[in-house]
Design a protein around this motif. Structure first.
Motif, PDB file in Angstrom:
ATOM      1  N   LEU A  55      46.860 -11.824  -0.257  1.00 23.24           N
ATOM      2  CA  LEU A  55      46.955 -12.205   1.157  1.00 23.24           C
ATOM      3  C   LEU A  55      47.516 -13.607   1.316  1.00 23.24           C
ATOM      4  O   LEU A  55      48.364 -13.862   2.180  1.00 23.24           O
ATOM      5  CB  LEU A  55      45.584 -12.118   1.824  1.00 23.24           C
ATOM      6  CG  LEU A  55      45.119 -10.729   2.216  1.00 23.24           C
ATOM      7  CD1 LEU A  55      43.687 -10.790   2.740  1.00 23.24           C
ATOM      8  CD2 LEU A  55      46.032 -10.144   3.274  1.00 23.24           C
ATOM      9  N   VAL A  56      47.050 -14.537   0.483  1.00 23.63           N
ATOM     10  CA  VAL A  56      47.520 -15.922   0.588  1.00 23.63           C
ATOM     11  C   VAL A  56      49.014 -15.997   0.278  1.00 23.63           C
ATOM     12  O   VAL A  56      49.768 -16.699   0.959  1.00 23.63           O
ATOM     13  CB  VAL A  56      46.708 -16.835  -0.362  1.00 23.63           C
ATOM     14  CG1 VAL A  56      47.349 -18.196  -0.511  1.00 23.63           C
ATOM     15  CG2 VAL A  56      45.289 -16.977   0.152  1.00 23.63           C
ATOM     16  N   LEU A  57      49.456 -15.285  -0.739  1.00 21.39           N
ATOM     17  CA  LEU A  57      50.869 -15.326  -1.095  1.00 21.39           C
ATOM     18  C   LEU A  57      51.723 -14.482  -0.163  1.00 21.39           C
ATOM     19  O   LEU A  57      52.905 -14.765   0.028  1.00 21.39           O
ATOM     20  CB  LEU A  57      51.066 -14.849  -2.539  1.00 21.39           C
ATOM     21  CG  LEU A  57      50.457 -15.746  -3.612  1.00 21.39           C
ATOM     22  CD1 LEU A  57      50.623 -15.119  -4.979  1.00 21.39           C
ATOM     23  CD2 LEU A  57      51.077 -17.124  -3.577  1.00 21.39           C
ATOM     24  N   GLY A  58      51.157 -13.452   0.443  1.00 21.71           N
ATOM     25  CA  GLY A  58      51.938 -12.558   1.277  1.00 21.71           C
ATOM     26  C   GLY A  58      52.017 -12.954   2.730  1.00 21.71           C
ATOM     27  O   GLY A  58      52.932 -12.527   3.445  1.00 21.71           O
TER      28      GLY A  58
ATOM     29  N   SER B 210      54.818 -13.616   8.244  1.00 18.48           N
ATOM     30  CA  SER B 210      54.836 -14.350   9.512  1.00 18.48           C
ATOM     31  C   SER B 210      56.227 -14.296  10.128  1.00 18.48           C
ATOM     32  O   SER B 210      57.237 -14.373   9.438  1.00 18.48           O
ATOM     33  CB  SER B 210      54.412 -15.798   9.298  1.00 18.48           C
ATOM     34  OG  SER B 210      55.377 -16.469   8.521  1.00 18.48           O
ATOM     35  N   GLN B 211      56.278 -14.172  11.457  1.00 19.03           N
ATOM     36  CA  GLN B 211      57.544 -14.078  12.168  1.00 19.03           C
ATOM     37  C   GLN B 211      57.844 -15.346  12.950  1.00 19.03           C
ATOM     38  O   GLN B 211      58.764 -15.396  13.733  1.00 19.03           O
ATOM     39  CB  GLN B 211      57.514 -12.896  13.128  1.00 19.03           C
ATOM     40  CG  GLN B 211      57.358 -11.577  12.431  1.00 19.03           C
ATOM     41  CD  GLN B 211      57.314 -10.421  13.408  1.00 19.03           C
ATOM     42  OE1 GLN B 211      57.352 -10.612  14.610  1.00 19.03           O
ATOM     43  NE2 GLN B 211      57.223  -9.215  12.889  1.00 19.03           N
ATOM     44  N   ASP B 212      57.062 -16.399  12.744  1.00 13.24           N
ATOM     45  CA  ASP B 212      57.244 -17.631  13.481  1.00 13.24           C
ATOM     46  C   ASP B 212      58.459 -18.412  13.004  1.00 13.24           C
ATOM     47  O   ASP B 212      59.103 -19.101  13.783  1.00 13.24           O
ATOM     48  CB  ASP B 212      56.001 -18.516  13.344  1.00 13.24           C
ATOM     49  CG  ASP B 212      54.782 -17.860  13.967  1.00 13.24           C
ATOM     50  OD1 ASP B 212      54.969 -16.963  14.819  1.00 13.24           O
ATOM     51  OD2 ASP B 212      53.664 -18.234  13.593  1.00 13.24           O
ATOM     52  N   GLN B 213      58.789 -18.324  11.737  1.00 14.14           N
ATOM     53  CA  GLN B 213      59.872 -19.128  11.194  1.00 14.14           C
ATOM     54  C   GLN B 213      61.212 -18.437  11.408  1.00 14.14           C
ATOM     55  O   GLN B 213      61.376 -17.259  11.141  1.00 14.14           O
ATOM     56  CB  GLN B 213      59.661 -19.350   9.705  1.00 14.14           C
ATOM     57  CG  GLN B 213      58.383 -20.085   9.389  1.00 14.14           C
ATOM     58  CD  GLN B 213      58.148 -20.167   7.894  1.00 14.14           C
ATOM     59  OE1 GLN B 213      58.834 -19.514   7.125  1.00 14.14           O
ATOM     60  NE2 GLN B 213      57.177 -20.964   7.493  1.00 14.14           N
ATOM     61  N   ALA B 214      62.162 -19.196  11.909  1.00 13.83           N
ATOM     62  CA  ALA B 214      63.525 -18.687  12.030  1.00 13.83           C
ATOM     63  C   ALA B 214      64.243 -18.953  10.721  1.00 13.83           C
ATOM     64  O   ALA B 214      63.946 -19.917  10.019  1.00 13.83           O
ATOM     65  CB  ALA B 214      64.243 -19.397  13.175  1.00 13.83           C
ATOM     66  N   PRO B 215      65.203 -18.120  10.346  1.00 12.94           N
ATOM     67  CA  PRO B 215      65.928 -18.380   9.103  1.00 12.94           C
ATOM     68  C   PRO B 215      66.677 -19.713   9.196  1.00 12.94           C
ATOM     69  O   PRO B 215      67.305 -20.016  10.204  1.00 12.94           O
ATOM     70  CB  PRO B 215      66.880 -17.201   8.970  1.00 12.94           C
ATOM     71  CG  PRO B 215      66.809 -16.445  10.245  1.00 12.94           C
ATOM     72  CD  PRO B 215      65.611 -16.910  10.998  1.00 12.94           C
TER      73      PRO B 215
END
Length: 79
Positions: A54-57, A62-67
Protein backbone atom coordinates in the motif's frame (compact mmCIF):
# COMPACT_ATOMS: atom_id res chain seq x y z
CA UNK A 1 -31.94 -32.33 -11.62
CA UNK A 2 -34.00 -33.38 -8.64
CA UNK A 3 -32.66 -36.19 -6.51
CA UNK A 4 -35.06 -38.53 -4.84
CA UNK A 5 -34.46 -39.47 -1.23
CA UNK A 6 -34.51 -43.21 -1.02
CA UNK A 7 -34.99 -45.09 2.22
CA UNK A 8 -31.80 -46.11 3.97
CA UNK A 9 -31.61 -49.88 4.35
CA UNK A 10 -29.60 -49.76 7.58
CA UNK A 11 -31.17 -48.48 10.76
CA UNK A 12 -27.88 -47.36 12.30
CA UNK A 13 -27.20 -45.04 9.35
CA UNK A 14 -30.68 -43.56 9.55
CA UNK A 15 -30.29 -42.90 13.27
CA UNK A 16 -26.73 -41.57 13.02
CA UNK A 17 -27.83 -37.98 13.68
CA UNK A 18 -29.18 -39.00 17.10
CA UNK A 19 -26.16 -41.04 18.14
CA UNK A 20 -24.18 -39.71 21.09
CA UNK A 21 -20.84 -41.17 21.98
CA UNK A 22 -19.71 -41.74 25.54
CA UNK A 23 -16.05 -41.61 24.50
CA UNK A 24 -14.40 -38.26 25.05
CA UNK A 25 -11.76 -37.18 22.54
CA UNK A 26 -8.22 -36.72 23.80
CA UNK A 27 -7.30 -33.21 24.94
CA UNK A 28 -5.70 -30.96 22.34
CA UNK A 29 -1.98 -30.58 22.56
CA UNK A 30 -0.82 -27.11 23.41
CA UNK A 31 1.34 -25.41 20.80
CA UNK A 32 4.97 -25.02 21.76
CA UNK A 33 6.58 -21.59 22.12
CA UNK A 34 8.36 -22.04 18.78
CA UNK A 35 5.11 -22.81 16.97
CA UNK A 36 3.40 -19.78 18.49
CA UNK A 37 6.35 -17.56 17.58
CA UNK A 38 6.34 -18.96 14.05
CA UNK A 39 2.64 -18.23 13.62
CA UNK A 40 3.13 -14.67 14.86
CA UNK A 41 6.09 -14.23 12.50
CA UNK A 42 4.12 -15.46 9.50
CA UNK A 43 1.20 -13.20 10.36
CA UNK A 44 3.47 -10.22 10.88
CA UNK A 45 5.20 -10.88 7.55
CA UNK A 46 1.87 -10.99 5.72
CA UNK A 47 0.64 -7.78 7.35
CA UNK A 48 3.96 -6.02 6.67
CA UNK A 49 3.78 -7.09 3.02
CA UNK A 50 0.28 -5.71 2.64
CA UNK A 51 1.19 -2.43 4.33
CA UNK A 52 4.36 -2.14 2.25
CA UNK A 53 2.47 -2.72 -0.98
CA UNK A 54 0.00 0.00 0.00
CA UNK A 55 2.77 2.44 0.89
CA UNK A 56 4.61 1.81 -2.37
CA UNK A 57 1.46 1.64 -4.49
CA UNK A 58 -0.37 4.72 -3.24
CA UNK A 59 1.76 7.26 -5.18
CA UNK A 60 1.08 5.35 -8.38
CA UNK A 61 -2.66 5.33 -7.70
CA UNK A 62 -2.97 9.01 -6.82
CA UNK A 63 -4.43 11.24 -9.53
CA UNK A 64 -3.41 14.56 -7.97
CA UNK A 65 -0.08 14.84 -9.76
CA UNK A 66 0.01 16.03 -13.34
CA UNK A 67 2.71 14.55 -15.57
CA UNK A 68 5.78 16.76 -15.40
CA UNK A 69 6.71 16.27 -19.03
CA UNK A 70 4.49 15.07 -21.81
CA UNK A 71 6.05 12.60 -24.17
CA UNK A 72 5.60 13.05 -27.87
CA UNK A 73 6.49 10.62 -30.56
CA UNK A 74 8.87 11.51 -33.36
CA UNK A 75 6.04 11.21 -35.87
CA UNK A 76 4.08 13.98 -34.16
CA UNK A 77 7.15 16.26 -34.27
CA UNK A 78 7.54 15.84 -38.02
CA UNK A 79 10.88 14.01 -38.01
Amino acid sequence: MVRRREPVPFAFVAEADRFRSNVTPPPRERASAGEVAGRWLVGLTIVAGLVGSLVLGMPALSQDQAPSQTQQSQASQGH
